[in-house]
Design a protein around this motif. Sequence first.
Motif, mmCIF file in Angstrom:
data_model
loop_
_atom_site.group_PDB
_atom_site.id
_atom_site.type_symbol
_atom_site.label_atom_id
_atom_site.label_comp_id
_atom_site.label_asym_id
_atom_site.label_seq_id
_atom_site.Cartn_x
_atom_site.Cartn_y
_atom_site.Cartn_z
ATOM 1 N N LEU A 111 9.372 -0.555 2.916
ATOM 2 C CA LEU A 111 9.324 -1.101 4.267
ATOM 3 C C LEU A 111 8.344 -2.263 4.291
ATOM 4 O O LEU A 111 7.174 -2.103 3.939
ATOM 5 N N ILE A 112 8.827 -3.449 4.685
ATOM 6 C CA ILE A 112 7.967 -4.615 4.862
ATOM 7 C C ILE A 112 7.792 -4.839 6.356
ATOM 8 O O ILE A 112 8.770 -4.984 7.090
ATOM 9 N N GLN A 131 0.842 -1.186 0.000
ATOM 10 C CA GLN A 131 0.000 0.000 0.000
ATOM 11 C C GLN A 131 0.880 1.239 0.000
ATOM 12 O O GLN A 131 1.795 1.341 0.819
ATOM 13 N N ARG A 132 0.568 2.148 -0.908
ATOM 14 C CA ARG A 132 1.322 3.400 -0.976
ATOM 15 C C ARG A 132 0.691 4.381 -0.003
ATOM 16 O O ARG A 132 -0.500 4.637 -0.049
ATOM 17 N N ILE A 134 4.938 -2.209 -9.045
ATOM 18 C CA ILE A 134 4.339 -1.794 -7.771
ATOM 19 C C ILE A 134 5.312 -0.884 -7.035
ATOM 20 O O ILE A 134 4.924 0.134 -6.473
ATOM 21 N N ALA A 135 6.586 -1.258 -7.044
ATOM 22 C CA ALA A 135 7.656 -0.439 -6.469
ATOM 23 C C ALA A 135 8.490 0.124 -7.614
ATOM 24 O O ALA A 135 8.649 -0.517 -8.652
ATOM 25 N N LYS A 136 9.008 1.311 -7.402
ATOM 26 C CA LYS A 136 9.888 1.927 -8.392
ATOM 27 C C LYS A 136 11.287 1.329 -8.266
ATOM 28 O O LYS A 136 11.669 0.827 -7.204
ATOM 29 N N SER A 137 12.042 1.408 -9.334
ATOM 30 C CA SER A 137 13.433 0.969 -9.296
ATOM 31 C C SER A 137 14.173 1.743 -8.211
ATOM 32 O O SER A 137 14.060 2.971 -8.116
ATOM 33 N N GLU A 162 1.153 8.172 1.141
ATOM 34 C CA GLU A 162 1.780 9.403 0.677
ATOM 35 C C GLU A 162 2.745 9.021 -0.441
ATOM 36 O O GLU A 162 2.322 8.477 -1.431
ATOM 37 N N ASP A 163 4.039 9.239 -0.259
ATOM 38 C CA ASP A 163 4.971 8.874 -1.332
ATOM 39 C C ASP A 163 5.858 7.703 -0.922
ATOM 40 O O ASP A 163 6.961 7.545 -1.410
ATOM 41 N N ARG A 164 5.366 6.876 -0.003
ATOM 42 C CA ARG A 164 6.165 5.761 0.498
ATOM 43 C C ARG A 164 5.379 4.469 0.349
ATOM 44 O O ARG A 164 4.202 4.399 0.684
ATOM 45 N N LEU A 165 6.048 3.437 -0.133
ATOM 46 C CA LEU A 165 5.408 2.128 -0.270
ATOM 47 C C LEU A 165 5.699 1.305 0.978
ATOM 48 O O LEU A 165 6.856 1.113 1.350
ATOM 49 N N GLU A 166 4.620 0.856 1.628
ATOM 50 C CA GLU A 166 4.741 -0.030 2.781
ATOM 51 C C GLU A 166 4.013 -1.321 2.466
ATOM 52 O O GLU A 166 3.001 -1.322 1.760
ATOM 53 N N VAL A 167 4.525 -2.402 3.000
ATOM 54 C CA VAL A 167 3.990 -3.728 2.713
ATOM 55 C C VAL A 167 3.771 -4.452 4.035
ATOM 56 O O VAL A 167 4.638 -4.433 4.905
ATOM 57 N N ARG A 168 2.614 -5.081 4.172
ATOM 58 C CA ARG A 168 2.403 -6.029 5.260
ATOM 59 C C ARG A 168 2.621 -7.402 4.656
ATOM 60 O O ARG A 168 2.187 -7.671 3.538
ATOM 61 N N ALA A 169 3.268 -8.285 5.396
ATOM 62 C CA ALA A 169 3.600 -9.605 4.860
ATOM 63 C C ALA A 169 3.390 -10.687 5.917
ATOM 64 O O ALA A 169 3.440 -10.425 7.124
#
Length: 171
Positions: free
Chosen positions: A128-129, A82-83, A120-123, A85-92
């Motif tokens: 953060l997982i 889930q993005r 889903i994520a940029k190069s 703001e401008d940060r991608l965070e992942v629950r796993a």
Amino acid sequence: MRQRDPEFGVTFSREEVARVIGISADEIPPEWPVQIVSTGLPFAIVGVRNQQTLANLNFAPAQAAEFLTNTEAKFFYFVCPQRKEDRLEVRARMFFYGGEDPATGSAAGCAASWMVEQGIAKSDEQVLIRQGIEIRRPSEIHVRATRDGQAVTDVRVGGYAVEVLRGTVAL
């Protein structure tokens, strides 16, 4: 830790995987293939649309193992990116042998590769997982991977560890 460059393997039907893990196929977005990815140890990466679905996962590990028997992967790694703001965070989450792993660095590198491959994520974006929340052993794993032309390379996994056990083995 730098991991090997990823190898992308077979994809699975989202309907079939949903049946095995006991969720609605609609909870696995069709634009995110369920795919085996390896940076040394192969995992079947399953993207889940909703964090609540991820939190409520409750399936028979033996049934999942049977499904994966004739594949390279031995385990599923479930991610809910889930993005914010401008940060991608992942629950796993990662279930194995009747238990659950609070932090799976080998799978996190595979997930980073998969997220870059799928756009889903940029190069080179640090992601953060968060894992282990459901078992009250929260962890944070920082991952990133680079898209170099058509290939995903330079997979990096990091974080901090807390010693929970120390022992000596005598041979």
